[in-house]
Design an enzyme around this catalytic site. Structure first.
Site, PDB file in Angstrom:
ATOM      1  N   ARG A  27       3.135 -26.742   2.825  1.00 52.36           N
ATOM      2  CA  ARG A  27       1.663 -26.505   3.117  1.00 52.36           C
ATOM      3  C   ARG A  27       0.905 -26.211   1.693  1.00 52.36           C
ATOM      4  O   ARG A  27       1.276 -25.232   1.174  1.00 52.36           O
ATOM      5  CB  ARG A  27       1.588 -25.210   3.840  1.00 52.36           C
ATOM      6  CG  ARG A  27       0.106 -24.752   4.005  1.00 52.36           C
ATOM      7  CD  ARG A  27       0.138 -23.397   5.060  1.00 52.36           C
ATOM      8  NE  ARG A  27      -1.496 -23.051   4.876  1.00 52.36           N
ATOM      9  CZ  ARG A  27      -1.805 -21.585   4.627  1.00 52.36           C
ATOM     10  NH1 ARG A  27      -1.028 -20.690   4.546  1.00 52.36           N
ATOM     11  NH2 ARG A  27      -3.168 -21.766   4.617  1.00 52.36           N
ATOM     12  N   HIS A  69      -8.928 -22.782   0.878  1.00 55.28           N
ATOM     13  CA  HIS A  69      -8.164 -21.689   0.484  1.00 55.28           C
ATOM     14  C   HIS A  69      -8.823 -20.787  -0.520  1.00 55.28           C
ATOM     15  O   HIS A  69      -8.397 -20.962  -1.708  1.00 55.28           O
ATOM     16  CB  HIS A  69      -6.656 -21.981   0.097  1.00 55.28           C
ATOM     17  CG  HIS A  69      -5.747 -20.953   0.509  1.00 55.28           C
ATOM     18  ND1 HIS A  69      -4.606 -21.001   0.865  1.00 55.28           N
ATOM     19  CD2 HIS A  69      -5.690 -19.557  -0.357  1.00 55.28           C
ATOM     20  CE1 HIS A  69      -4.009 -19.884   1.000  1.00 55.28           C
ATOM     21  NE2 HIS A  69      -4.485 -19.105   0.117  1.00 55.28           N
ATOM     22  N   GLU A  91      -7.111 -17.821   6.186  1.00 52.77           N
ATOM     23  CA  GLU A  91      -7.320 -16.385   6.179  1.00 52.77           C
ATOM     24  C   GLU A  91      -8.959 -16.027   5.997  1.00 52.77           C
ATOM     25  O   GLU A  91      -9.347 -15.457   5.151  1.00 52.77           O
ATOM     26  CB  GLU A  91      -6.449 -15.719   4.971  1.00 52.77           C
ATOM     27  CG  GLU A  91      -5.198 -15.698   5.263  1.00 52.77           C
ATOM     28  CD  GLU A  91      -4.669 -14.617   4.476  1.00 52.77           C
ATOM     29  OE1 GLU A  91      -5.029 -13.972   3.572  1.00 52.77           O
ATOM     30  OE2 GLU A  91      -3.429 -14.331   4.718  1.00 52.77           O
ATOM     31  N   ASN A 149      -0.508 -15.821   9.585  1.00 57.85           N
ATOM     32  CA  ASN A 149       0.162 -15.346   8.226  1.00 57.85           C
ATOM     33  C   ASN A 149       0.626 -13.797   8.620  1.00 57.85           C
ATOM     34  O   ASN A 149      -0.291 -12.905   9.006  1.00 57.85           O
ATOM     35  CB  ASN A 149      -1.008 -15.266   7.176  1.00 57.85           C
ATOM     36  CG  ASN A 149      -1.213 -16.763   6.597  1.00 57.85           C
ATOM     37  OD1 ASN A 149      -0.775 -17.734   7.276  1.00 57.85           O
ATOM     38  ND2 ASN A 149      -2.164 -16.730   5.716  1.00 57.85           N
ATOM     39  N   TYR A 208       2.609 -10.471   6.628  1.00 55.97           N
ATOM     40  CA  TYR A 208       3.331  -9.959   5.524  1.00 55.97           C
ATOM     41  C   TYR A 208       3.987  -8.668   5.885  1.00 55.97           C
ATOM     42  O   TYR A 208       4.864  -8.144   5.533  1.00 55.97           O
ATOM     43  CB  TYR A 208       2.588 -10.262   4.256  1.00 55.97           C
ATOM     44  CG  TYR A 208       2.013 -11.018   3.848  1.00 55.97           C
ATOM     45  CD1 TYR A 208       3.033 -11.834   2.807  1.00 55.97           C
ATOM     46  CD2 TYR A 208       1.027 -11.870   4.141  1.00 55.97           C
ATOM     47  CE1 TYR A 208       2.877 -12.905   2.136  1.00 55.97           C
ATOM     48  CE2 TYR A 208       0.745 -13.035   3.517  1.00 55.97           C
ATOM     49  CZ  TYR A 208       1.571 -13.725   2.611  1.00 55.97           C
ATOM     50  OH  TYR A 208       1.478 -14.914   1.956  1.00 55.97           O
ATOM     51  N   GLU A 227       2.158 -18.297   6.833  1.00 54.76           N
ATOM     52  CA  GLU A 227       2.507 -17.762   5.452  1.00 54.76           C
ATOM     53  C   GLU A 227       3.342 -16.333   5.805  1.00 54.76           C
ATOM     54  O   GLU A 227       3.157 -15.821   6.980  1.00 54.76           O
ATOM     55  CB  GLU A 227       1.341 -16.827   4.703  1.00 54.76           C
ATOM     56  CG  GLU A 227       0.621 -18.158   3.959  1.00 54.76           C
ATOM     57  CD  GLU A 227      -0.540 -17.509   3.083  1.00 54.76           C
ATOM     58  OE1 GLU A 227      -0.274 -16.472   2.712  1.00 54.76           O
ATOM     59  OE2 GLU A 227      -1.465 -18.312   2.835  1.00 54.76           O
TER      60      GLU A 227
HETATM   61  C1  BGP Z   1      -2.196 -14.329   1.336  1.00 57.53           C
HETATM   62  C2  BGP Z   1      -3.044 -15.447   0.743  1.00 57.53           C
HETATM   63  C3  BGP Z   1      -2.108 -15.959  -0.153  1.00 57.53           C
HETATM   64  C4  BGP Z   1      -1.295 -15.231  -1.365  1.00 57.53           C
HETATM   65  C5  BGP Z   1      -0.601 -14.100  -0.339  1.00 57.53           C
HETATM   66  C6  BGP Z   1       0.020 -12.899  -1.101  1.00 57.53           C
HETATM   67  O1  BGP Z   1      -3.521 -13.350   2.008  1.00 57.53           O
HETATM   68  O2  BGP Z   1      -3.408 -16.329   1.785  1.00 57.53           O
HETATM   69  O3  BGP Z   1      -2.966 -16.975  -0.976  1.00 57.53           O
HETATM   70  O4  BGP Z   1      -1.913 -14.700  -2.172  1.00 57.53           O
HETATM   71  O5  BGP Z   1      -1.620 -13.294   0.261  1.00 57.53           O
HETATM   72  O6  BGP Z   1      -0.951 -12.016  -1.504  1.00 57.53           O
HETATM   73  P1  BGP Z   1      -1.618 -11.634  -2.708  1.00 57.53           P
HETATM   74  O7  BGP Z   1      -2.031 -12.814  -3.588  1.00 57.53           O
HETATM   75  O8  BGP Z   1      -2.598 -10.611  -2.304  1.00 57.53           O
HETATM   76  O9  BGP Z   1      -0.582 -10.622  -3.323  1.00 57.53           O
END
Ligand code: BGP
Length: 475
Positions: free
Chosen positions: A88, A133, A178, A317, A319, A384
């Site tokens: 991706r 993006h 996002e 996505n 995290y 993600e």
């Molecule tokens: C997501 C984004 C990515 C990547 C990721 C990691 O929100 O889509 O591009 O960057 O976060 O987080 P960060 O870059 O804020 O550390």
């Protein structure tokens, strides 16, 4: 690894189902470099990091970054070595259209992505392409960017060119990455370029135009390119919103948190309009502020028709998770004030090297389940998911993947969620927006002091290599 099928070393249910796709993700501004190479136009990120170097940790920018513009073949070989089936990546709008408009096309930019796609396919890796993006052409920011309603049509024209050029080779498209992050770049929590601070207005207006742009691109694909057989979505985001206590108020606050993040964009594309709770609260607050129109714009009947039913899968996505309780900070208009919730972390959640990313594996399962319930069990791809750790012996990252994969399998086998893929953020260390190069999300490390940007596999890449080899055995 050489196991024959009948000697699978682990029980099948500890693996992902047949056909499940594993991939890795990046984004143009974060990895490409070549910020002005071969006729590329300027993006909002090029412009903002040059004008305000202190916006980013250690005054860094992504002028060169991983130099993937020149080294993309190395990235493809890394993907292949690890065994990823999908890559991706995103297209830099100003690299192909320096002024943002189709009246002038930069052929070198077009060629770059064609070469990348061809190299991926030649190596048996499927491209999944994000059209936006975050690196908006500066020329379009100069006319208001996502605040200007005209952007929807300009995005449609850009998408048209991309579908026409690459659509016989690309079957997976993400229009917007996002959207819930993009709105903050206009609504103000200093998250990214163009870093406007239009609290409680710029966020809703930019979000509105992002949805209109997505709708137009989707309908265009249906009308003109459906013979290409591709699938389209957005990559939705937010934290998983978990109630802080069992109280009715906190449960309702967590629900508002979901509807004001994932729901803000998913509800319109699955159901045709903003989540009812969002509509109600922003309208009510706007009235109380003495406004005659709501800060959250209304879609016309025609726009609703255009936007409703415009995703073929749910790009998710994930995290981390936040604890949510009922409450409010401040008295000026803002999204969180409208949504009326406060966030915190459970102190028992281990932290990563990024303060916002706590390790909460069950969150990925709960979120997938929520998506299933909200939108009638859509096909879901985790677009993600990843973990920042600088060490080459990145055992915490391995454990992050291990635990999140395990929760995802539970979502598939126990909750019957229709999850068909996962793309790791990220294949290589890259420019992590305001964190610059201080947060390292790559399963492959990159030496940013070395002009050759040497790439070296971390332990997690080796772990994935074995994991994916095992996965391939049951295909
Ligand atoms: C997501 C984004 C990515 C990547 C990721 C990691 O929100 O889509 O591009 O960057 O976060 O987080 P960060 O870059 O804020 O550390």
């Amino acid at each position: 690894l050489v196991f024959s099928d009948d000697k699978l070393p682990i029980a099948a249910h500890t693996m992902f189902p047949k056909g499940f796709m594993f991939g890795a993700a990046t984004a143009a501004y974060q990895v490409e470099g070549g910020w002005n190479a071969d006729g590329k136009g300027m993006s909002v990120w090029d412009n903002y990091t040059h004008e305000h170097p202190d916006f980013v940790a250690l005054n860094e920018n992504a002028d060169v970054s991983d130099d993937s513009y020149h080294l993309y073949k190395e990235d493809v070989q890394l993907l292949k070595t690890i065994g990823f089936q999908v890559y991706r990546f995103s297209i830099s709008w100003p690299r192909v259209l320096p002024n943002g408009r189709t009246s002038y096309v930069n052929q070198a930019g077009i060629d770059y992505y064609m070469n990348l796609i061809d190299d991926l396919l030649a190596n048996g890796i499927e491209p999944m392409v994000t059209l936006f993006h975050w690196d908006l052409p500066q020329a379009l920011e100069d006319i208001g960017g996502w605040l200007n309603p005209d952007i929807a049509q300009l995005f449609e024209e850009y998408a048209d060119l991309m579908f026409k050029t690459y659509g016989d080779k690309v079957k997976w498209w993400i229009t917007i990455n996002e959207p819930f992050s993009v709105v903050w770049f206009y609504g103000g929590n200093s998250a990214g370029a163009p870093n406007l601070n239009l609290h409680g207005t710029g966020d809703y207006l930019s979000g509105h135009n992002l949805l209109r742009a997505h709708g137009k691109a989707y309908r265009l694909y249906q009308k003109k390119y459906s013979h290409q057989g591709g699938k389209l979505s957005m990559a939705f985001c937010g934290p998983m919103c978990q109630p802080k206590t069992d109280s009715k108020d906190d449960i309702a606050a967590a629900e508002r948190c979901y509807q004001f993040s994932y729901g803000w964009f998913a509800h319109p594309v699955f159901r045709g309009d903003y989540p009812p709770v969002m509509r109600e609260l922003v309208d009510k607050n706007s009235k109380e502020e003495g406004r005659t129109v709501s800060r959250l714009p209304y879609f016309t009947e025609e726009e609703i028709k255009e936007i409703n039913g415009t995703v073929d899968f749910f790009g998710m996505n994930y995290y981390t998770t936040n604890l949510i309780n009922d409450g409010v900070i401040g008295d000026f208009p803002s999204v969180t004030r409208d949504a009326h919730y406060l966030t915190s972390f459970d102190p028992s959640w281990p932290s990563s090297e990024a303060d916002w990313l706590k390790i909460v594996p069950q969150g990925i399962r709960l979120l997938a389940k929520k998506v299933k319930e909200e939108y009638n069990n859509p096909t879901l791809i985790v677009t993600e998911n990843g973990y920042p750790q600088a060490s080459m012996d990145d055992y915490e990252r391995i454990s992050y993947f291990e635990s999140h994969f395990s929760e995802l399998r539970r979502a598939i086998y126990e909750d019957k969620c229709n999850i068909i893929g996962h793309t790791t953020w990220s294949i290589i260390d890259n420019f992590e927006w305001r964190k610059g190069y201080t947060n390292k999300f790559g399963v492959v490390s990159v030496d940013f002091n070395d002009p050759k940007r040497t790439r070296t596999l971390r332990r997690s890449a080796e772990w994935l290599q074995h994991y994916l080899a095992m996965h391939k055995l049951i295909q």
